[in-house]
Design a protein around this motif. Structure first.
Motif, mmCIF file in Angstrom:
data_model
loop_
_atom_site.group_PDB
_atom_site.id
_atom_site.type_symbol
_atom_site.label_atom_id
_atom_site.label_comp_id
_atom_site.label_asym_id
_atom_site.label_seq_id
_atom_site.Cartn_x
_atom_site.Cartn_y
_atom_site.Cartn_z
ATOM 1 N N LYS A 126 -21.562 -17.469 44.744
ATOM 2 C CA LYS A 126 -22.324 -18.513 44.071
ATOM 3 C C LYS A 126 -21.436 -19.704 43.727
ATOM 4 O O LYS A 126 -21.800 -20.867 43.940
ATOM 5 N N LEU A 127 -20.265 -19.420 43.174
ATOM 6 C CA LEU A 127 -19.369 -20.495 42.761
ATOM 7 C C LEU A 127 -18.866 -21.280 43.964
ATOM 8 O O LEU A 127 -18.621 -22.488 43.865
ATOM 9 N N ARG A 128 -18.731 -20.603 45.098
ATOM 10 C CA ARG A 128 -18.303 -21.306 46.310
ATOM 11 C C ARG A 128 -19.284 -22.424 46.649
ATOM 12 O O ARG A 128 -18.882 -23.509 47.097
ATOM 13 N N GLU A 129 -20.581 -22.174 46.439
ATOM 14 C CA GLU A 129 -21.580 -23.213 46.694
ATOM 15 C C GLU A 129 -21.330 -24.439 45.829
ATOM 16 O O GLU A 129 -21.409 -25.573 46.305
ATOM 17 N N TYR A 130 -21.020 -24.221 44.548
ATOM 18 C CA TYR A 130 -20.756 -25.345 43.650
ATOM 19 C C TYR A 130 -19.464 -26.058 44.046
ATOM 20 O O TYR A 130 -19.366 -27.283 43.979
ATOM 21 N N SER A 131 -18.472 -25.284 44.447
ATOM 22 C CA SER A 131 -17.183 -25.859 44.825
ATOM 23 C C SER A 131 -17.294 -26.693 46.096
ATOM 24 O O SER A 131 -16.654 -27.748 46.209
ATOM 25 N N GLU A 132 -18.120 -26.250 47.026
ATOM 26 C CA GLU A 132 -18.214 -26.929 48.322
ATOM 27 C C GLU A 132 -19.334 -27.954 48.385
ATOM 28 O O GLU A 132 -19.269 -28.895 49.185
ATOM 29 N N LYS A 186 -18.810 -37.857 41.843
ATOM 30 C CA LYS A 186 -18.744 -36.784 42.834
ATOM 31 C C LYS A 186 -17.348 -36.172 42.863
ATOM 32 O O LYS A 186 -17.195 -34.947 42.934
ATOM 33 N N ASN A 187 -16.343 -37.042 42.815
ATOM 34 C CA ASN A 187 -14.968 -36.541 42.837
ATOM 35 C C ASN A 187 -14.667 -35.690 41.611
ATOM 36 O O ASN A 187 -13.985 -34.660 41.691
ATOM 37 N N SER A 188 -15.181 -36.129 40.443
ATOM 38 C CA SER A 188 -14.965 -35.372 39.210
ATOM 39 C C SER A 188 -15.600 -33.997 39.302
ATOM 40 O O SER A 188 -14.998 -32.984 38.920
ATOM 41 N N MET A 189 -16.824 -33.956 39.826
ATOM 42 C CA MET A 189 -17.523 -32.684 39.951
ATOM 43 C C MET A 189 -16.807 -31.759 40.928
ATOM 44 O O MET A 189 -16.569 -30.577 40.640
ATOM 45 N N ASN A 190 -16.446 -32.301 42.074
ATOM 46 C CA ASN A 190 -15.753 -31.485 43.071
ATOM 47 C C ASN A 190 -14.424 -30.956 42.534
ATOM 48 O O ASN A 190 -14.072 -29.793 42.765
ATOM 49 N N ARG A 191 -13.715 -31.812 41.804
ATOM 50 C CA ARG A 191 -12.419 -31.409 41.264
ATOM 51 C C ARG A 191 -12.574 -30.292 40.238
ATOM 52 O O ARG A 191 -11.815 -29.325 40.226
ATOM 53 N N CYS A 192 -13.571 -30.416 39.354
ATOM 54 C CA CYS A 192 -13.791 -29.399 38.320
ATOM 55 C C CYS A 192 -14.108 -28.049 38.936
ATOM 56 O O CYS A 192 -13.527 -27.025 38.552
ATOM 57 N N PHE A 193 -15.029 -28.030 39.883
ATOM 58 C CA PHE A 193 -15.423 -26.752 40.462
ATOM 59 C C PHE A 193 -14.339 -26.184 41.386
ATOM 60 O O PHE A 193 -14.215 -24.968 41.513
ATOM 61 N N LYS A 194 -13.547 -27.043 41.997
ATOM 62 C CA LYS A 194 -12.413 -26.547 42.783
ATOM 63 C C LYS A 194 -11.391 -25.898 41.855
ATOM 64 O O LYS A 194 -10.822 -24.847 42.174
ATOM 65 N N PHE A 195 -11.172 -26.522 40.682
ATOM 66 C CA PHE A 195 -10.234 -25.943 39.714
ATOM 67 C C PHE A 195 -10.724 -24.561 39.283
ATOM 68 O O PHE A 195 -9.950 -23.603 39.244
ATOM 69 N N TRP A 216 -12.787 -22.582 40.874
ATOM 70 C CA TRP A 216 -12.712 -21.697 42.033
ATOM 71 C C TRP A 216 -11.283 -21.208 42.244
ATOM 72 O O TRP A 216 -11.037 -20.025 42.485
ATOM 73 N N ASP A 217 -10.328 -22.126 42.152
ATOM 74 C CA ASP A 217 -8.921 -21.777 42.390
ATOM 75 C C ASP A 217 -8.366 -20.809 41.347
ATOM 76 O O ASP A 217 -7.366 -20.139 41.598
#
Length: 400
Positions: free
Chosen positions: A217-223, A192-201, A203-204
């Motif tokens: 759409k990407l915000r959904e994946y990031s959050e 979960k942490n890996s997924m959240n980190r990837c999509f936050k990167f 998004w950022d």
């Protein structure tokens, strides 16, 4: 290096020779990060009388770690042993009896040990047959992807045919398989942490001119990435096949001719094997390997796959348009390719990671906070470029 009695017995069983009649040469072991869920040792055995050489890979469960990682490592090894010892031999015989042919895309398994905590496999070393793994940091070219999609068409056809002609046996063989992806998602925080980190990167690092609809759409994946993943990682539809499961490029070996043309390939590492829609295998491979140019040719690759599936099913006297029409493949791709997209985003970060940034998976599974907090060092610029291409593809095709 001296082998223990258990390994010696396995090697003797594999070759039908006593160790006293063999000379042993240990080549190497897997580098850090090359065998995340097992230790590999590469061996050449030479018969003292005939001078015949046999090149093998000894794959062993990681025996160090806490109770949680040891249990997990045993589970993934038992998945792989179920494949090599039960499922694949049956499917090969099924194919031979039904069609008169056999599909040679899997390395030979000589012997195995299923004793919990000391699981082992003895496999043929494909490197001595001129097979190689592609550079994982570089997207695969069109020719390699063509060959992969063609091969998966053949591999999945065996499942469709077996389900049609011997459904009870197919269910019996596949029922004991464990869904390792489910464990990754629910049994440990690291995935979960890996997924959240990837999509936050991702998004950022969105560009300022990113369309608002894509940004949303990407915000959904990031959050909410893990929950999105949970909703699409399983499939109970009528088009279930036996999946390789973990089909990133490091789990495929290729042979090329003198002109660099791909002439053969093998699928390796079946620890993540499970059942599901063919789209899980295909999209995972595609979005963790395809270049910007190949992403534009998705329809071409899906056609390569379906043509191969159709041709192979005909040898079983089965029809793809009855079992898995091209339109159904495209419909399932639109619904389930998010699995491959999300795995691809995680996988590309793994592929582009510097060796000093590789962490010990067993320690992470056991909850070692110091291991989890180690910095993740990877080629961030290359990751931005690759993931932006995949993201644009997903958005333009309305797959997000």
């Amino acid at each position: 290096m001296m082998f223990d009695k258990e390994i010696c017995c396995l090697l003797e069983h594999a070759l039908g020779e006593k160790m006293d009649n063999l000379t042993v040469n240990i080549h190497d072991s897997n580098k850090k990060g090359a065998g995340y869920l097992g230790n590999l040792c590469f061996i050449t055995l030479k018969n003292k009388q005939t001078n015949e050489e046999t090149h093998l890979v000894l794959k062993q469960v990681m025996s160090s770690g806490g109770p949680k990682s040891l249990e997990f490592n045993s589970t993934v090894f038992h998945n792989e042993m179920l494949f090599y010892n039960n499922i694949w031999p049956f499917l090969l015989n099924f194919q031979h009896v039904t069609t008169g042919n056999v599909l040679n895309i899997i390395p030979r398994c000589y012997a195995s040990c299923s004793k919990k905590g000391t699981e082992k496999l003895i496999l043929e070393n494909l490197s001595f047959q001129s097979f190689h793994v592609c550079d994982k940091t570089v997207p695969l070219d069109k020719a390699h992807l063509e060959y992969i999609f063609k091969t998966f068409g053949q591999f999945h056809a065996m499942s469709f045919a077996c389900k049609a002609l011997n459904p009870e046996k197919f269910d019996e063989l596949t029922a004991p398989l464990k869904n390792i992806f489910d464990y990754f998602l629910n049994g440990t925080l690291f995935f979960k942490n890996s997924m959240n980190r990837c999509f936050k990167f991702i998004w950022d690092h969105l560009e300022s001119n990113t369309p608002e609809t894509l940004s949303s759409k990407l915000r959904e994946y990031s959050e909410d990435g893990p929950n999105l993943y949970s909703r699409i990682m399983n499939y109970n539809g009528r088009n279930q096949v036996l999946l390789h499961g973990d089909c990133w490029s490091n789990n495929m070996m290729f042979k090329t001719d003198g002109h660099g043309k791909v002439v053969d390939m093998r699928l390796i590492d079946f620890q993540m094997i499970r059942k599901g829609t063919p789209v899980f295998d295909l999209s995972y491979c595609f979005y963790s390997s395809a270049s910007k140019e190949s992403l534009r040719e998705l329809e071409f690759f899906l056609k390569i796959y379906h043509d191969s599936l159709s041709q192979c099913l005909k040898t079983y006297n089965c029809e793809a348009e009855m079992m898995y029409p091209f339109g159904v493949l495209k419909k399932e791709w639109k619904e389930y390719c998010k699995f491959g997209f999300m795995m691809g985003m995680i996988c590309w970060e793994q592929k582009l990671r510097y060796e000093v940034g590789i962490r010990d998976l067993s320690k992470i599974i056991d909850g070692d906070k110091s291991e989890m907090q180690k910095p993740r060092l990877f080629d961030a610029e290359k990751y931005r470029n690759i993931t932006r291409d995949v993201l644009d593809h997903m958005y333009c095709n309305d797959f997000l």
